[in-house]
Design a protein around this motif. Sequence first.
Motif, PDB file in Angstrom:
ATOM      1  N   SER A 178       0.845  -1.418  -0.198  1.00  0.00           N
ATOM      2  CA  SER A 178      -0.475   0.212   0.111  1.00  0.00           C
ATOM      3  C   SER A 178       0.677   1.253  -0.049  1.00  0.00           C
ATOM      4  O   SER A 178       0.579   2.232  -0.673  1.00  0.00           O
ATOM      5  N   GLU A 179       1.547   1.226   0.890  1.00  0.00           N
ATOM      6  CA  GLU A 179       2.707   2.470   0.939  1.00  0.00           C
ATOM      7  C   GLU A 179       3.315   2.642  -0.490  1.00  0.00           C
ATOM      8  O   GLU A 179       3.620   3.678  -0.857  1.00  0.00           O
ATOM      9  N   LEU A 180       4.318   1.767  -0.747  1.00  0.00           N
ATOM     10  CA  LEU A 180       4.973   1.636  -2.058  1.00  0.00           C
ATOM     11  C   LEU A 180       3.915   2.576  -3.584  1.00  0.00           C
ATOM     12  O   LEU A 180       4.437   2.757  -3.932  1.00  0.00           O
ATOM     13  N   LEU A 181       2.948   1.196  -3.537  1.00  0.00           N
ATOM     14  CA  LEU A 181       1.793   2.541  -4.324  1.00  0.00           C
ATOM     15  C   LEU A 181       0.839   3.474  -4.146  1.00  0.00           C
ATOM     16  O   LEU A 181       1.313   3.915  -5.184  1.00  0.00           O
ATOM     17  N   HIS A 182       0.805   3.977  -3.096  1.00  0.00           N
ATOM     18  CA  HIS A 182       0.648   5.627  -2.879  1.00  0.00           C
ATOM     19  C   HIS A 182       1.976   6.174  -2.691  1.00  0.00           C
ATOM     20  O   HIS A 182       2.126   7.371  -3.589  1.00  0.00           O
ATOM     21  N   GLY A 183       3.022   5.459  -2.380  1.00  0.00           N
ATOM     22  CA  GLY A 183       4.609   6.210  -3.690  1.00  0.00           C
ATOM     23  C   GLY A 183       4.954   6.479  -5.481  1.00  0.00           C
ATOM     24  O   GLY A 183       5.503   7.770  -5.565  1.00  0.00           O
ATOM     25  N   PHE A 184       4.090   5.923  -5.503  1.00  0.00           N
ATOM     26  CA  PHE A 184       3.854   6.292  -6.868  1.00  0.00           C
ATOM     27  C   PHE A 184       2.759   6.997  -7.510  1.00  0.00           C
ATOM     28  O   PHE A 184       2.253   7.319  -8.548  1.00  0.00           O
ATOM     29  N   GLY A 185       1.953   7.639  -6.286  1.00  0.00           N
ATOM     30  CA  GLY A 185       1.229   8.253  -6.755  1.00  0.00           C
ATOM     31  C   GLY A 185      -0.472   7.765  -6.667  1.00  0.00           C
ATOM     32  O   GLY A 185      -1.890   8.397  -7.198  1.00  0.00           O
ATOM     33  N   PHE A 186      -0.734   6.249  -6.662  1.00  0.00           N
ATOM     34  CA  PHE A 186      -1.946   6.109  -6.628  1.00  0.00           C
ATOM     35  C   PHE A 186      -2.681   5.971  -5.591  1.00  0.00           C
ATOM     36  O   PHE A 186      -2.488   6.520  -4.284  1.00  0.00           O
ATOM     37  N   ASP A 187      -4.239   5.845  -5.416  1.00  0.00           N
ATOM     38  CA  ASP A 187      -4.937   6.397  -4.174  1.00  0.00           C
ATOM     39  C   ASP A 187      -5.092   5.262  -3.474  1.00  0.00           C
ATOM     40  O   ASP A 187      -5.851   4.058  -4.272  1.00  0.00           O
ATOM     41  N   VAL A 188      -5.086   4.574  -2.545  1.00  0.00           N
ATOM     42  CA  VAL A 188      -4.609   3.338  -1.452  1.00  0.00           C
ATOM     43  C   VAL A 188      -5.595   3.429  -0.767  1.00  0.00           C
ATOM     44  O   VAL A 188      -5.836   4.369   0.267  1.00  0.00           O
TER      45      VAL A 188
ATOM     46  N   ILE B  75      -9.361  -4.120  -7.824  1.00  0.00           N
ATOM     47  CA  ILE B  75      -8.917  -4.391  -6.039  1.00  0.00           C
ATOM     48  C   ILE B  75      -7.449  -5.367  -6.138  1.00  0.00           C
ATOM     49  O   ILE B  75      -7.620  -6.035  -6.427  1.00  0.00           O
ATOM     50  N   VAL B  76      -6.945  -5.044  -5.134  1.00  0.00           N
ATOM     51  CA  VAL B  76      -5.987  -5.852  -4.380  1.00  0.00           C
ATOM     52  C   VAL B  76      -6.258  -6.141  -3.084  1.00  0.00           C
ATOM     53  O   VAL B  76      -6.226  -5.988  -2.425  1.00  0.00           O
ATOM     54  N   MET B  77      -6.908  -8.224  -3.044  1.00  0.00           N
ATOM     55  CA  MET B  77      -7.435  -7.883  -1.471  1.00  0.00           C
ATOM     56  C   MET B  77      -6.461  -9.639  -1.967  1.00  0.00           C
ATOM     57  O   MET B  77      -6.167 -10.570  -2.831  1.00  0.00           O
TER      58      MET B  77
ATOM     59  N   GLY C 118     -12.698 -14.180   0.582  1.00  0.00           N
ATOM     60  CA  GLY C 118     -12.869 -12.694  -0.691  1.00  0.00           C
ATOM     61  C   GLY C 118     -13.153 -13.508  -2.002  1.00  0.00           C
ATOM     62  O   GLY C 118     -13.457 -11.858  -2.686  1.00  0.00           O
ATOM     63  N   LEU C 119     -12.393 -14.803  -1.978  1.00  0.00           N
ATOM     64  CA  LEU C 119     -13.914 -14.731  -3.678  1.00  0.00           C
ATOM     65  C   LEU C 119     -14.904 -14.743  -3.791  1.00  0.00           C
ATOM     66  O   LEU C 119     -15.722 -14.372  -4.650  1.00  0.00           O
TER      67      LEU C 119
ATOM     68  N   ILE D 175      -7.118  -8.029  -8.548  1.00  0.00           N
ATOM     69  CA  ILE D 175      -5.579  -9.222  -8.219  1.00  0.00           C
ATOM     70  C   ILE D 175      -5.986  -9.416  -6.881  1.00  0.00           C
ATOM     71  O   ILE D 175      -6.209  -8.836  -5.955  1.00  0.00           O
ATOM     72  N   PHE D 176      -6.128 -11.219  -7.030  1.00  0.00           N
ATOM     73  CA  PHE D 176      -6.423 -11.959  -5.400  1.00  0.00           C
ATOM     74  C   PHE D 176      -4.411 -12.304  -5.048  1.00  0.00           C
ATOM     75  O   PHE D 176      -3.080 -12.331  -6.575  1.00  0.00           O
ATOM     76  N   LEU D 177      -3.852 -11.529  -3.830  1.00  0.00           N
ATOM     77  CA  LEU D 177      -2.762 -12.150  -2.991  1.00  0.00           C
ATOM     78  C   LEU D 177      -3.493 -13.362  -2.220  1.00  0.00           C
ATOM     79  O   LEU D 177      -3.499 -12.929  -1.453  1.00  0.00           O
ATOM     80  N   SER D 178      -2.351 -14.452  -2.299  1.00  0.00           N
ATOM     81  CA  SER D 178      -3.286 -15.050  -1.343  1.00  0.00           C
ATOM     82  C   SER D 178      -2.021 -15.874  -0.786  1.00  0.00           C
ATOM     83  O   SER D 178      -0.739 -16.559  -1.564  1.00  0.00           O
TER      84      SER D 178
END
Length: 84
Positions: free
Chosen positions: A9-19, A40-42, A53-54, A71-74
């Motif tokens: 989340s911090e990484l994406l925010h650093g690239f300008g994304f609203d997380v 959505i990343v979950m 989540g599914l 995008i599912f991360l698990s």
Amino acid sequence: MDHFFHGRSELLHGFGFDVRSISPTSDFQPAVIEYQPCVIVMDIMLAEGADAGLVAIQDLRRQGALRCPVIFLSARSDVEARLE
């Protein structure tokens, strides 16, 4: 996994994304409907169960309330989770 997602989340925010991080799970569907995210990343596994989540995503799609990619991360490694 929370630490994993917090770092991403911090990484994406650093690239300008609203997380937005949504917790508890009961707030997920109303938040998706309100914010209309671009992606959505979950996790597949939530407090409610191994496939919660599914199920949440399937419910939103059935309602026509979700049109963005997910995008599912698990930590799950079974074939069934990968195919769903």
